[in-house]
Design a protein around this motif. Structure first.
Motif, PDB file in Angstrom:
ATOM      1  N   THR A 310      -9.974  18.288  19.340  1.00 55.21           N
ATOM      2  CA  THR A 310      -8.941  17.296  19.694  1.00 55.21           C
ATOM      3  C   THR A 310      -7.724  17.965  20.183  1.00 55.21           C
ATOM      4  O   THR A 310      -7.333  18.817  19.551  1.00 55.21           O
ATOM      5  N   VAL A 311      -7.082  17.309  21.298  1.00 55.71           N
ATOM      6  CA  VAL A 311      -5.738  17.943  21.949  1.00 55.71           C
ATOM      7  C   VAL A 311      -4.856  16.793  21.719  1.00 55.71           C
ATOM      8  O   VAL A 311      -5.201  15.496  22.059  1.00 55.71           O
ATOM      9  N   PHE A 312      -3.827  17.108  21.529  1.00 55.13           N
ATOM     10  CA  PHE A 312      -2.627  15.885  21.446  1.00 55.13           C
ATOM     11  C   PHE A 312      -1.222  16.635  22.195  1.00 55.13           C
ATOM     12  O   PHE A 312      -0.958  17.858  21.846  1.00 55.13           O
ATOM     13  N   CYS A 313      -0.702  15.793  22.748  1.00 53.05           N
ATOM     14  CA  CYS A 313       0.639  16.107  23.295  1.00 53.05           C
ATOM     15  C   CYS A 313       1.747  15.020  22.933  1.00 53.05           C
ATOM     16  O   CYS A 313       1.376  13.783  22.576  1.00 53.05           O
ATOM     17  N   ARG A 314       2.873  15.235  22.394  1.00 55.73           N
ATOM     18  CA  ARG A 314       3.794  14.372  22.042  1.00 55.73           C
ATOM     19  C   ARG A 314       5.147  14.338  22.658  1.00 55.73           C
ATOM     20  O   ARG A 314       5.499  15.729  22.806  1.00 55.73           O
ATOM     21  N   GLY A 315       5.887  13.402  22.815  1.00 56.31           N
ATOM     22  CA  GLY A 315       7.174  13.581  23.388  1.00 56.31           C
ATOM     23  C   GLY A 315       8.375  13.255  22.245  1.00 56.31           C
ATOM     24  O   GLY A 315       8.057  13.617  21.048  1.00 56.31           O
ATOM     25  N   ALA A 361       8.595  13.792  29.536  1.00 56.71           N
ATOM     26  CA  ALA A 361       8.447  15.096  29.011  1.00 56.71           C
ATOM     27  C   ALA A 361       7.736  15.108  27.555  1.00 56.71           C
ATOM     28  O   ALA A 361       7.955  14.325  26.737  1.00 56.71           O
ATOM     29  N   TYR A 362       7.058  16.300  27.266  1.00 51.76           N
ATOM     30  CA  TYR A 362       6.524  16.688  26.052  1.00 51.76           C
ATOM     31  C   TYR A 362       7.149  17.735  25.302  1.00 51.76           C
ATOM     32  O   TYR A 362       7.629  18.732  25.901  1.00 51.76           O
ATOM     33  N   THR A 363       7.228  17.503  24.127  1.00 55.65           N
ATOM     34  CA  THR A 363       8.098  18.516  23.161  1.00 55.65           C
ATOM     35  C   THR A 363       7.259  19.381  22.289  1.00 55.65           C
ATOM     36  O   THR A 363       7.488  20.288  21.783  1.00 55.65           O
ATOM     37  N   ARG A 364       6.044  18.937  22.200  1.00 56.46           N
ATOM     38  CA  ARG A 364       4.896  19.683  21.304  1.00 56.46           C
ATOM     39  C   ARG A 364       3.441  19.250  21.785  1.00 56.46           C
ATOM     40  O   ARG A 364       3.315  18.262  22.265  1.00 56.46           O
TER      41      ARG A 364
END
Length: 452
Positions: A310-315, A361-364
Motif C-alpha cells: 500500500t502506498v500513500f501520499c498526504r498533503g 503539494a505532498y508533504t509525506r
C-alpha cells in the motif's frame, strides 16, 4: 497493605533500566562541549523539541516546543540544538542493551532507551548488579541510566521515575525489602512513593481516564492500588484491573516481543515527511521507491514475505486542499515475496495514473507491507526448486549495503549518492537535518579522528 514487598513475589525481581534524556545524552558522548549545556534535540525536519538535557529542562523548555519559537532566544539562553541523529542513537542503544544483558541476561527491550531485566538473584544481589551495570554504562558509553527495582513492571516504572526525580538516590530506587533484614541502600517506602505519584503518571492509565478516576476519589497510585479490583474491572475494564494488581505486587503483564528485534507480523511501514512540499512527479516516485526498498530490507531482515503493498501520499494537515491532496492505493502481488524489485515496482505501479501534473503539494509519503508470512518454503527435491533471481538480488543488496553503507547502492537512481554520504548529498526532498551531528559509529567518513 504493607509498605514493603518480598523478593519472592512473582518468582523474581523486575529491573527497569531507562537512560536519562537519551537523545540528548547520546549527543554529548562524542561532543564533550555539550556536557552541562542547555541542549535540545529536534524532531524530523528540525520541527519540535523531542529530548532535553537537564540544563534545558531547568530553563522551562517543554517537549513538543517548536524550534522556531526558541531560535531567536537561543544565543542569549545559551541553548544548543541538534537534529535527530537516529543512526547514532540506535548504535549506542544496541551497545547499552548489550552491557545490561551481561549482568542480567533475561532482558526484554521495551524501547530504544529502556528495557526490563528479570533478575533471579536476591534483593542485595540484584542491587549490586544494578549498581555495577549503571557504573559500567556511564564509564563505557557516557550515558546516565536510572534503575527502578520492584516485583512488577508497573511498580518498577514508578520506582524508576522516582530515581530520576531524586538525585540523592544516585539513579537507583528499589521497592524491595528482605524479611528480617535491614533495607538495602536505595530502598524506598512503597506507600510513600505511591501516595506521591498522581494516578495519571501510572503506566497504563491514559489521560482520558484520569478525570473518571478522580471523580471516584482515585487521585494517586496508592488510591488506585487500594481500590476494589472487581469494581475497577466492571467500570474500566481488565487492563485497569491488571494495573491495580500490579500495584499490589502481583505480576500481570506478560513479556512482549523484544523491540530490539524489530519483528513485525501485521505490517511493515516506512514513511517520512519531505523537507518541503513536493509537486514534482519524479521526486515523489523516487521517494516512494526509496521507502519501498527500505521496507523490503526490513522484511528480509526478519526472514518474511509480503503479499500486498500500500502506498500513500498526504498533503498539509488542516489546509483547505488537504483532502484533495491525499491519496492511497494498494497492489496485491501474485505470490508472496521479499524482492526489492517486485515491491518497488508494485509501489510505483500503485501510483501510476494517480499523480497528475498540477496536483496539490505532498508533504509525506509512505509504503506499507501487509499480508506478512514467514519465509518457510516447502521442501522439494534437489535441483527442482525455482530460482527467484529477484530474491537473490535482495540478498546481494543487503550484503553490499552492510559493507559500504546504504547510500552506495539502490534500484535506479534512488538512494545512490556515490562516495559522498554526507547529509548534503541526499536528494532535496529528504528529511531536513541541518544541525546533524557526526554519525560517528555508523559512517566511516564521519568517525572522529584522534591526534596523539
Amino acid at each position: 497493605m504493607t509498605t514493603s514487598m518480598g523478593a519472592s513475589q512473582g518468582g523474581g525481581i523486575i529491573v527497569l533500566a531507562d537512560a536519562d534524556n537519551f537523545y540528548a545524552s547520546c549527543e554529548t558522548v562524542f561532543d564533550p562541549f555539550l556536557r552541562g549545556r542547555a541542549l535540545v534535540v529536534l524532531s524530523n525536519n528540525d520541527g519540535c523539541v523531542v529530548s532535553r538535557s537537564s540544563a534545558a529542562k531547568k530553563l522551562g523548555i517543554a517537549n513538543g516546543t517548536p524550534w522556531f519559537q526558541l531560535r531567536g532566544d537561543a544565543e542569549s539562553l545559551g541553548l544548543v540544538a541538534r537534529s535527530s541523529n537516529y543512526e547514532l542513537y540506535a548504535s549506542l542503544s544496541a551497545r547499552m542493551m548489550s552491557l545490561l544483558a551481561h549482568h542480567i541476561p533475561e532482558q526484554e527491550v521495551y524501547s530504544i532507551d529502556e528495557c526490563f531485566l528479570h533478575s533471579h538473584q536476591d534483593v542485595n544481589g540484584t542491587i549490586s548488579s544494578v549498581l555495577a551495570m549503571r557504573h559500567e554504562i556511564l564509564r563505557g558509553l557516557g550515558i546516565p541510566v536510572s534503575m527502578g527495582i520492584a516485583p512488577t513492571k508497573t511498580l518498577a516504572k514508578i520506582a524508576n521515575h522516582w530515581a530520576k526525580r531524586h538525585p540523592e538516590l544516585d539513579g537507583v530506587a528499589s521497592l524491595m525489602k528482605q524479611k528480617g533484614k535491614s533495607p538495602p541502600a536505595g530502598t524506598c517506602p512503597v506507600d510513600d512513593l505511591l501516595e506521591a505519584t498522581p494516578v495519571g503518571d501510572v503506566w497504563g492509565i491514559g489521560h482520558r481516564l484520569v478525570p473518571h478516576l478522580e471523580s471516584q476519589g482515585i487521585r494517586t497510585a496508592k488510591d488506585l492500588r487500594d481500590a476494589d479490583p472487581l469494581l475497577i474491572r466492571h467500570r474500566y475494564g481488565t487492563i485497569v484491573q491488571r494495573t491495580v494488581l500490579e500495584l499490589r505486587g502481583t505480576p500481570c503483564i506478560e513479556a512482549e516481543s523484544d523491540a530490539s528485534t524489530g519483528r513485525r507480523t501485521g505490517q511493515i511501514l516506512c514513511s517520512q515527511m519531505f523537507s518541503h512540499p513536493l509537486t514534482d512527479l519524479d521526486d515523489i516516485n523516487e521517494a516512494v521507491t526509496v521507502y519501498a526498498q527500505r521496507a523490503a530490507t526490513r522484511l528480509r531482515r526478519q526472514n518474511s514475505l509480503c503479499s500486498q503493498i500500500t502506498v500513500f501520499c498526504r498533503g498539509r494537515a488542516r489546509s483547505p486542499d488537504s483532502q484533495s491532496s491525499s491519496l492511497r492505493a494498494s497492489r496485491t502481488l501474485r505470490e508472496p515475496t521479499d524482492s526489492p524489485l517486485a515491491i518497488a515496482a508494485a509501489a510505483r505501479d500503485a501510483l501510476r495514473g494517480r499523480l497528475i501534473p498540477g496536483h496539490p503539494a505532498y508533504t509525506r509519503a509512505g509504503v506499507m507491507l501487509t499480508g506478512i508470512i514467514g519465509n518457510t518454503a516447502e521442501e522439494v527435491f534437489d535441483g527442482m526448486a525455482p530460482i527467484d533471481e529477484r530474491s537473490l538480488l535482495g540478498g546481494a543488496l543487503d550484503r553490499i549495503s552492510a559493507r559500504f553503507g546504504p547510500d552506495h547502492i539502490g534500484l535506479g537512481r534512488s538512494g545512490i549518492r556515490g562516495h559522498d554520504t554526507s547529509i548534503n548529498s541526499h536528494p532535496d526532498w529528504a528529511m531536513r537535518r541541518s544541525m546533524l551531528s557526526p554519525r560517528a559509529t555508523t559512517h566511516w567518513n564521519e568517525m572522529l579522528v584522534v591526534h596523539a
